[in-house]
Design a protein around this motif. Structure first.
Motif: not given
Length: 881
Positions: A396-403, A447-450, A452-462, A509-511
């Motif tokens: 029913s609901l598949t999150i498009n994480t592009h991987n 649920y989220v492309n981890i 992607y976030f690491r590359n976009k926000y390298p300063s975060l400790n995810i 700014n992400d969805e």
């Protein structure tokens, strides 16, 4: 024997090659990375896999591409959006996909030219074709800054970047992916003027075919589109390999590898600009682009923009016979759902399906005339296993994480959900994620492309967590600083479990893009679902998401957040004011610019309205669309004044609040800016929207009015106020609310010569209920007691929980007899109701009428005395004193 074997292989290869259908794809320039997707689709065999031999044709100035398409001389072409001008003249074309969401076309100069802004362009030399049909985005940008064509010295392009350094020209029209890099290599210092930075965001490189060819070869066109996009995905995911192929085999311009890599990275940004969906096209954006062509006088006729886009055309048609047969044989379709994922979806104990997905699939069931069998799952791995083993047909609901894992083919996006940051209550508002340097931020890995976030926000400790529940649990415990999740799931959890501990402190700014995941080899079902997905209208999608858009940003009234939301629109608003004022100063000399100013105002995401002392003179597209009007005249026929549309609600400004003979504009200007709020009923959806009003006085007694939609923010505020004004257990108003608002309430009630009755309701022998059955049962009785009263009382009656089992009821009536009937009806409803755990209860009611100008304590004392009499006389009765 070897010779025979070679002969057999040769014959077999020859026969295979003969099976491939030859088609042509016309490119708008010479080979470079700009066409990497098509080159890689050819080189990697993606076209061959669909039995096509695609001939790539480089630019040829003698070829009329659109004429060749419509006359079947070529099958496919890559065009610019200016091809809409040809469509408006009768050329029947269909857009399959746009490769670049934003055009690469820019103006480039060298810093040594002394040009630092667009206002410096007057009397400068520009190497461009000078053809509005090809460089319209550049000329739109220039023209919006007061520069006309006659102010420019147009030069024939030499395609030699060195001309900038040799001072043979001042600027050149170029691609952002090419000439800036070349200029740097030559020792220059490039300055780039990009139309998208000035509000002129155009599509570019649109893959196109003719309507006639689509009609005859729909299946081939669909597969060609998919293979081409697959080639682009491969090219962007394997840039070094793609560059190597282009450098060695497709490099007539003799570009260096470094230049091709630079081009690749720049074009990748444009391909995914403001989207995660490669090739995405929207009719709304096409219309905005086309409106600029019309303003320039390049086009006149109207276009049905939905009919330009391939996916809209193919989904508008009914299912074909094969698809209909599939639906009939497969009923019901088995759909894997997440059994506990509110607010997105959940299967209740009574097998009732609820959540956003439930609303969405109710529409799909209706459109398909079928039923979905719900298969409960608890994880993505279980979904994949079920689909692999045919226990489910789709997810029913598949999150498009592009991987996404192998095994699923994803439809286009069914809805998007913004991502927000949750924190503890003591954390200040978060303006941007980059401010959270080295802070531990939890993200749900499934649920989220981890990466992607690491590359976009390298300063975060995810920190990776399993789901929202775990992330918020760690947040509450102080193990992480924040949690990034979807607006709806985070707000739902906060409201139901963490209201006193956590809040939403900011947004990203992400969805997340939600799609339908279909077994990758089930082409028929995929096509069926893709069709019904695309048939869901934007309005239906908006209504679905709006229904679940309730959320909490801050405890209490947070004007900081309000201004965070409003400020960007005010800046845009002031930007529009600047151009409008400039228009008035330049008068007739800038009549052409007026069109552009209107265009700028048209593309703003808030409603803009200009009025003089007699009538409205301008309304932007957003305004007209909201009121469902084709033009300003139609709006004037429906409403003589904008303020007439304001709903009369106490919280907001409306015509009833005008205190003198001045206009509503003068009255609202007297309010503080944060109080300039109105509510308007949307004519199509019947949803009440709330707007912040900004007003700027122009020359000649004109006003520019901007209405910014702050419905969500106001809704959050109302929810927060609801928490503070209502009793947590029963939902009735609380005592604090009455004590602070009773004067306003009574003043409202006594209008139109009404009598106001104040009644105290007390549950008989309630202590015995608690002592016999326990406080849990007692709480249930209190909640049901309120529910019975609300059902049997009237719309305007106000119920307040005064304390324990005692309640206060305010009613407005025309006579004492009327009050008696209302209260007797409530008493009887309570005595006749069956209460869970205790069966029957009764209540005693003491009531009195409020005398104008008396102290509320006096009224309350009489009602209390009446209640005492009701109890002494045997309880379960009404006494009015």
């Amino acid at each position: 024997m070897i010779r025979i074997l070679f002969l057999v292989i040769f014959i077999y290869s020859f026969l295979i090659s003969k099976e491939l259908k030859e088609v042509s794809l016309q490119l708008p320039w010479k080979y470079q990375f700009q066409f990497a997707g098509y080159i890689l689709a050819k080189e990697k065999g993606f076209y061959q896999d669909i039995n096509l031999d695609v001939k790539l044709k480089q630019w040829d100035e003698n070829v009329d591409v659109i004429d060749s398409l419509t006359n079947n001389k070529i099958e496919y072409a890559v065009l610019r959006p200016t091809s809409m001008i040809d469509i408006s003249k009768g050329k029947e074309l269909v857009y399959l996909a746009t490769i670049f969401q934003s055009s690469p076309l820019v103006l480039v100069t060298d810093r040594s030219s002394g040009i630092s802004s667009l206002s410096d362009l007057k009397n400068k030399r520009i190497m461009t074709s000078g053809d509005l049909g090809s460089d319209v985005s550049l000329l739109s940008m220039i023209f919006s800054h007061g520069i006309k064509l006659e102010d420019l010295l147009i030069q024939t392009p030499s395609f030699n970047t060195q001309d900038l350094l040799d001072k043979k020209t001042d600027l050149i029209a170029s691609y952002i992916s090419n000439e800036p890099f070349t200029l740097k290599e030559l020792g220059g210092n490039p300055i780039v003027f990009n139309p998208k930075d000035y509000g002129f965001d155009f599509y570019s490189d649109i893959l196109t075919t003719s309507k006639k060819y689509l009609h005859n070869e729909e299946n081939e066109v669909r597969k060609f589109r998919e293979a081409s996009l697959k080639g682009w995905e491969y090219a962007f995911s394997n840039i070094n390999e793609s560059v190597e192929i282009i450098y060695n085999k497709y490099n007539p311009q003799k570009k260096s590898k470094e230049a091709l890599i630079y081009e690749a990275n720049e074009l990748k940004k444009l391909a995914y600009h403001n989207t995660n969906e490669l090739g995405k096209m929207e009719a709304e954006k096409l219309e905005k682009i086309y409106n600029i062509y019309k303003l320039l006088g390049l086009a006149k006729n109207n276009i049905t923009f939905n009919n330009l886009i391939f996916e809209n055309l193919t989904t508008a048609s009914s299912l074909n016979s094969e698809e209909k047969s599939y639906i009939e044989k497969k009923q019901p379709l088995k759909m894997c759902i997440n059994s506990n994922w509110l607010p997105f979806e959940k299967m209740e104990n009574d097998n009732k399906y609820k959540g956003m997905a439930a609303d969405y699939y109710a529409i799909l069931e209706k459109n398909l005339s079928t039923k979905f069998e719900l298969i409960k799952t608890t994880s993505q791995n279980e979904v994949l296993d079920f689909i692999k083993n045919d226990k489910c047909d789709f997810q029913s609901l598949t999150i498009n994480t592009h991987n996404i894992e192998d095994g699923l083919k994803l439809t286009s996006t069914i809805f998007k959900v913004p991502l927000v940051v949750a924190t503890r209550l003591d954390v200040p508002f978060i303006n941007k994620l980059e401010d959270l340097k080295n802070q531990k931020i939890a993200i749900a890995k499934n649920y989220v492309n981890i990466e992607y976030f690491r590359n976009k926000y390298p300063s975060l400790n995810i920190v990776e967590v399993e789901n929202t529940q775990e992330g918020l649990k760690q947040l509450k415990a102080g193990k992480v600083y924040g949690y990034i999740g979807t607006l709806y799931s985070v707000s739902y959890k906060i409201q139901t479990e963490y209201f006193n501990d956590l809040k939403i402190a900011g947004k990203t700014n992400d969805e997340l893009e939600f799609t339908i995941g279909v077994k990758d080899n089930n082409e028929i079902l995929f096509n069926i679902l893709q069709k019904v997905v695309n048939n869901i209208t934007p309005l239906e999608k908006k209504e679905l998401t709006d229904k679940w858009a309730s959320t909490i940003y801050e405890k209490g009234v947070d004007y900081t957040l309000l201004w965070q939301i409003i400020t960007p629109f005010i800046l845009i608003f002031l930007f529009g004011v600047f151009f409008y004022t400039k228009l008035k100063l330049l008068n007739s000399r800038l009549s052409d610019q007026k069109k552009f100013i209107n265009t700028i105002l048209d593309i703003q995401p808030n409603m803009i309205f200009i009025v003089n002392d007699k009538e409205p003179v301008f309304a932007n597209r957003f305004f007209l669309d909201f009121f469902d009007c084709k033009n300003l005249k139609e709006f004037q026929k429906k409403h003589s004044c904008l303020a007439q549309t304001f709903i009369e609600e106490e919280l907001y400004f409306h015509l009833g609040k005008i205190v003198d003979n001045n206009s509503w504009i003068e009255n609202i200007l007297r309010l503080k800016s944060e109080k300039r709020i109105v509510s308007i009923l949307h004519p199509n959806t019947s949803i009440t929207k709330v707007f912040n009003v900004s007003i700027v006085e122009l020359e000649d007694e004109q006003y520019l009015i901007s209405l910014t939609d702050i419905s969500d923010t106001i809704l959050k505020q109302i929810q927060l106020e609801n928490k503070s004004t209502h009793d947590k257990l029963t939902g009735a108003y609380n005592r604090e609310y009455f004590e602070t608002h009773y004067k306003l309430i009574i003043n409202e009630y006594i209008k139109e010569d009404n009598l106001v009755f104040l009644s105290i309701l007390d549950i008989d022998f309630f202590k015995k209920v608690n002592d016999t059955y326990g406080h849990d049962v007692g709480d249930k009785v209190l909640k049901q007691f309120v529910n019975v009263i609300q059902k049997s009382s009237r719309k305007d009656d106000l119920l307040i929980r005064w304390g324990g089992e005692e309640f206060l009821l305010l009613t407005k009536v025309k006579s004492i007899d009327n009050a008696k009937k209302v209260l007797e009806n409530i008493k009887n409803a309570i005595s006749e109701a069956s209460f869970e755990g205790v069966k029957h209860i009764t209540c005693s009611i003491g009531s009195t009428n409020y005398n104008e100008n008396e102290k509320i304590e006096e009224s309350f004392k009489r009602a209390d005395d009446a209640l005492y009499e009701a109890k002494n006389n045997g309880r379960n009765q009404v006494q009015i004193k």
